[in-house]
Scaffold this motif. Structure first.
Motif, PDB file in Angstrom:
ATOM      1  N   LEU A 142      -3.633   6.652  -2.313  1.00 55.08           N
ATOM      2  CA  LEU A 142      -2.748   5.543  -1.945  1.00 55.08           C
ATOM      3  C   LEU A 142      -3.157   4.321  -1.438  1.00 55.08           C
ATOM      4  CD1 LEU A 142       0.058   7.969  -0.607  1.00 55.08           C
ATOM      5  CD2 LEU A 142      -0.157   6.822  -2.898  1.00 55.08           C
ATOM      6  N   THR A 206       4.687   7.280  -2.165  1.00 58.48           N
ATOM      7  CA  THR A 206       4.155   5.873  -1.580  1.00 58.48           C
ATOM      8  C   THR A 206       3.350   6.214  -0.223  1.00 58.48           C
ATOM      9  OG1 THR A 206       6.082   5.586  -0.318  1.00 58.48           O
ATOM     10  CG2 THR A 206       6.034   4.756  -2.663  1.00 58.48           C
ATOM     11  N   ARG A 207       2.801   5.094   0.412  1.00 53.66           N
ATOM     12  CA  ARG A 207       2.251   5.230   1.502  1.00 53.66           C
ATOM     13  C   ARG A 207       3.340   5.528   2.682  1.00 53.66           C
ATOM     14  NH1 ARG A 207      -1.501  -0.268   1.623  1.00 53.66           N
ATOM     15  NH2 ARG A 207      -2.667   0.001  -0.238  1.00 53.66           N
TER      16      ARG A 207
END
Length: 333
Positions: A142, A206-207
């Motif tokens: 990521l 996602t991060r």
């Protein structure tokens, strides 16, 4: 072969069991793992190695089901085109299928480990380091860091699943694995990203989600073919079924050991849910259930939260005098 392993999703990220089951003890029509640890061991295509299984109920790919059905990669849910399984070699007391020899690594104390194997029969193979490695792989992907080096835990081959859950209620966020034994180093690396980014039931991770994640690693063992579809124990065995659907095609589906217990299902409800997840749409009768070919198996499971992962990393930093920022530092050198 890849398979989806866990989680019943609520519209997108829910842990409630799927609704709309057919015939049989009020079983849910979804084959997701239930509750917090639902693993939809997706369609298990017993073809070549590497077929992805989405959580406990469908192939990675298309399909809305979250249970585990066995089929070739790229096709989630109970759609057609399942890969046929060869019939069990024998019946009766159950044929023990070959499984990798147990490694001797013990489980670290910072995480909870669960095993469906007999207590004291052998040392646990699964460990917190495996979950840390999965977090390492996802984090580095990521953030664009170089992937982690080779880990220190055993590299023996096992069928495996990687499950991601998120939030305080531990909603399923992704679960895919394989029933083909893979070397753990490459297998965990591959299915970490596959389950986080390619589970068709969810958008890619996602991060921002990292701090709320929980990672579970399940290693599958002790596969046994049995003749009676009721010859397995809820909460102890995972089950994989093979059946002929109304169109005359062979289909397969699976649930990891924790699913039935978490959903509160009995044997019949679990079987009927698996049939629906595998795409069987006709009324389910007791006569039809008796035609099912069933394989039972056990698993070792370890779960680690992101906070525990960071604590583990910081501990290694302190011990080794590493000054790199966390968590990019990889202690598996």
């Amino acid at each position: 072969m890849a398979a989806g392993c866990c989680g019943v999703k609520k519209q997108k990220l829910s842990s409630s069991p799927p609704s709309g089951s057919g015939g049989g003890g009020g079983a849910s029509s979804s084959s997701h793992c239930s509750g917090e640890s639902q693993c939809r061991a997706g369609e298990l295509g017993l073809g070549g190695a590497g077929t992805r299984l989405n959580g406990l109920g469908g192939l990675a790919g298309g399909g809305s089901g979250s249970g585990c059905t066995l089929s070739p990669p790229q096709g989630c849910g109970g759609g057609g085109g399942g890969i046929s399984l060869s019939p069990p070699p024998s019946c009766g007391v159950g044929t023990l299928l070959s499984t990798p020899a147990a490694a001797t690594s013990s489980s670290p104390s910072l995480s909870s480990a669960a095993s469906s194997s007999s207590p004291g029969s052998r040392k646990m193979v699964v460990s917190a380091e495996m979950c840390c490695f999965c977090f390492d792989v996802l984090y580095c992907h990521l953030y664009g860091y170089q992937q982690p080096r080779t880990p220190r835990f055993t590299n023996e081959p096992y069928p495996l699943f990687v499950t991601w859950k998120i939030g305080r209620d531990k909603r399923l966020r992704g679960c895919i694995g394989t029933f083909s034994a893979m070397n753990l180093h490459s297998g965990l690396r591959e299915y970490t990203l596959t389950s986080a980014l390619k589970d068709s039931r969810f958008p890619p991770m996602t991060r921002d989600e990292l701090p709320r994640l929980f990672c579970s690693v399940s290693l599958l063992t002790n596969f046994e073919d049995v003749c009676d579809y009721l010859d397995w124990e809820v909460g102890v065995h995972g089950i994989r079924i093979e059946f002929i659907n109304e169109k005359g095609s062979k289909r397969t589906a699976t649930y990891l050991p924790e699913v039935a217990k978490e959903q509160g299902w009995d044997h019949i409800q679990t079987i009927d849910s698996l049939l629906r997840k595998g795409g069987y749409k006709a009324p389910i009768t007791n006569e039809f259930r008796k035609t099912i070919k069933l394989t039972r198996y056990r698993s070792e499971k370890m779960t680690l939260s992101y906070a525990e992962y960071l604590a583990h990393r910081q501990h290694h930093h302190f011990q080794n005098g590493i000054g790199h920022p966390l968590p990019p530092y990889n202690h598996y050198s």
